[in-house]
Scaffold this active site. Structure first.
Site, short mmCIF file in Angstrom:
data_model
loop_
_atom_site.label_atom_id
_atom_site.label_comp_id
_atom_site.label_asym_id
_atom_site.label_seq_id
_atom_site.Cartn_x
_atom_site.Cartn_y
_atom_site.Cartn_z
N THR A 1 80.16 63.83 -29.55
CA THR A 1 80.46 63.55 -30.91
C THR A 1 82.17 63.13 -31.09
OG1 THR A 1 80.58 65.52 -31.60
CG2 THR A 1 78.65 64.66 -31.97
N GLY A 2 82.49 62.40 -31.99
CA GLY A 2 83.89 61.76 -32.02
C GLY A 2 84.54 61.59 -30.81
N ALA B 1 77.66 60.17 -15.15
CA ALA B 1 76.49 60.50 -16.29
C ALA B 1 76.31 59.63 -17.27
CB ALA B 1 76.93 61.67 -17.37
N LYS B 2 75.05 59.41 -18.17
CA LYS B 2 75.17 58.38 -19.15
C LYS B 2 75.39 59.06 -20.18
CE LYS B 2 71.15 55.97 -21.45
NZ LYS B 2 69.71 55.43 -21.50
N VAL B 3 76.38 58.50 -21.13
CA VAL B 3 76.96 59.17 -22.21
C VAL B 3 76.91 58.44 -23.50
CG1 VAL B 3 78.92 60.21 -22.87
CG2 VAL B 3 78.75 60.01 -20.43
N TYR C 1 92.07 75.83 -41.49
CA TYR C 1 91.63 75.14 -40.24
C TYR C 1 91.53 76.40 -39.35
CZ TYR C 1 92.64 72.59 -35.88
OH TYR C 1 92.55 72.29 -34.72
N GLY C 2 91.94 77.53 -39.52
CA GLY C 2 91.65 78.82 -38.89
C GLY C 2 90.16 79.13 -38.99
N LYS D 1 87.82 76.68 -37.34
CA LYS D 1 87.82 76.84 -35.86
C LYS D 1 87.12 78.26 -35.48
CE LYS D 1 88.99 73.18 -35.09
NZ LYS D 1 88.16 72.24 -34.35
N GLY E 1 94.12 73.65 -25.52
CA GLY E 1 95.61 73.78 -25.18
C GLY E 1 96.19 72.98 -26.38
#
Ligand SMILES: *[C@@H]1O[C@H](CO)[C@@H](O)[C@H](O)[C@H]1NC(C)=O
Length: 305
Positions: A25-26, A44-46, A176-177, A180, A209
């Site tokens: 996704t995205g 792979a088929k993506v 945000y934290g 996540k 990262g």
């Protein structure tokens, strides 16, 4: 394409993926795009999740420019709008009408309810794939080291979900934290469910990262001496391609399958290392709250029918 910065090199360390089906996704930029790249390069088929066909086609054109090679897997646009839970669910259903298997599900998005419904709707096809001989089903959720920013997190009510974080920079970090942290809690909870069913699917939460995104580059370029800033930043940050290394490790490295107990439901950092997440991220109680509240929200809004 940047040179490999670790012993793990997705171009050589990922097995042949012909016959495998993946959804990212995205997928039209950044880490999502490069995750598609490494998967498709190995055959792979993506399915690329994107909000418009134009975006998906532009992404595919960029991937071909990078050079997908002769093993290129099929690339298919997945029409998905993650701002609308109903559409997220529709997209999952559409996929299941077309495919009988789903081997890799990668989710670099940041919202909660829509991706939740999307993944939940896909669980039957993931489970079915996991029963096939030689299967190796993985679910990868992108999180961030910034999950450590979440202060006194609570997920036990809709109010807690929608809590007003205010508008200060600090509040934005906290929000945000919070999001996540939810990714890690969800990953561990989902893994516990699979383990209980003795279903061999492996889920991993990945911190990619510090990546210098295209958005960051554009922002820096607007500064006086923009080019110099971009150069300086590039000394400390990963490119988007390198940012995809840890996701692709989680999604397709044979090591994960060989040593599932080390990787299942865990928090992974570059490049493929398991790290202990924040104390909150290890809380079964928080994971349970998140799960229950999400189920409640979905039921209240009738998204599940
Ligand atoms: C990633 O985590 C979120 C919870 O924050 C969840 O809604 C979503 O379904 C997860 N995605 C996958 C692919 O498991």
């Amino acid at each position: 394409m940047a040179a490999s910065t670790s012993r793990f090199d997705p171009l050589t360390d990922i097995p042949d993926l012909h016959g495998r089906v993946a959804i990212v996704t995205g997928a039209n930029a950044g880490i999502g795009l490069y995750t598609v790249y490494f998967l498709a390069k190995r055959g792979a088929k993506v399915y690329l999740g994107a909000r418009s066909e134009a975006k998906a086609q532009a992404a595919i054109a960029r991937l071909r420019e990078e050079g997908l090679g002769e093993d290129e897997g099929e690339l298919v646009w997945l029409d998905i709008d993650l701002s609308d839970p109903r559409k997220a669910k529709q997209a999952a259903r559409w996929f299941m009408e077309r495919e009988v298997r789903l081997d890799i599900l990668g989710d670099p998005t940041s919202s909660h309810i829509s991706p939740y419904l999307f993944t939940k709707t896909l669980l039957p096809v993931l489970r079915r794939t996991a029963l096939q001989p030689d299967s190796d089903v993985r679910i990868v959720n992108l999180t961030s080291v910034l999950h450590r920013w979440a202060k006194k997190p609570r997920y036990d009510s809709l109010e807690a979900f929608n809590q007003d974080f205010g508008t200060s920079a600090n509040a934005e970090f906290n929000l945000y934290g919070y999001t996540k942290l939810a990714n890690i809690l969800w990953t561990s909870k989902l893994q516990r469910l699979f383990d209980m069913e003795k279903c061999p699917i492996i889920t991993v939460a990945v911190h990619p990262g510090k990546v210098l995104s295209e958005g960051n580059v554009r922002t820096l370029m607007r500064l006086p001496m923009g080019r110099a800033w971009v150069w300086a930043a590039s000394q400390f940050f990963l490119t988007s391609a390198e940012g995809a290394y840890t996701s692709i490790f989680a999604a397709a490295s044979p090591m994960v399958k060989e040593r599932p107990e080390e990787y299942k439901g865990k928090y992974m950092v570059p490049f493929g290392r398991i790290e202990t997440p924040s104390i909150y991220a290890q809380s079964d109680a928080l994971a349970e709250d998140l799960w229950q509240t999400t189920e409640q929200v979905i039921a209240d809004f009738g998204f599940d029918s």
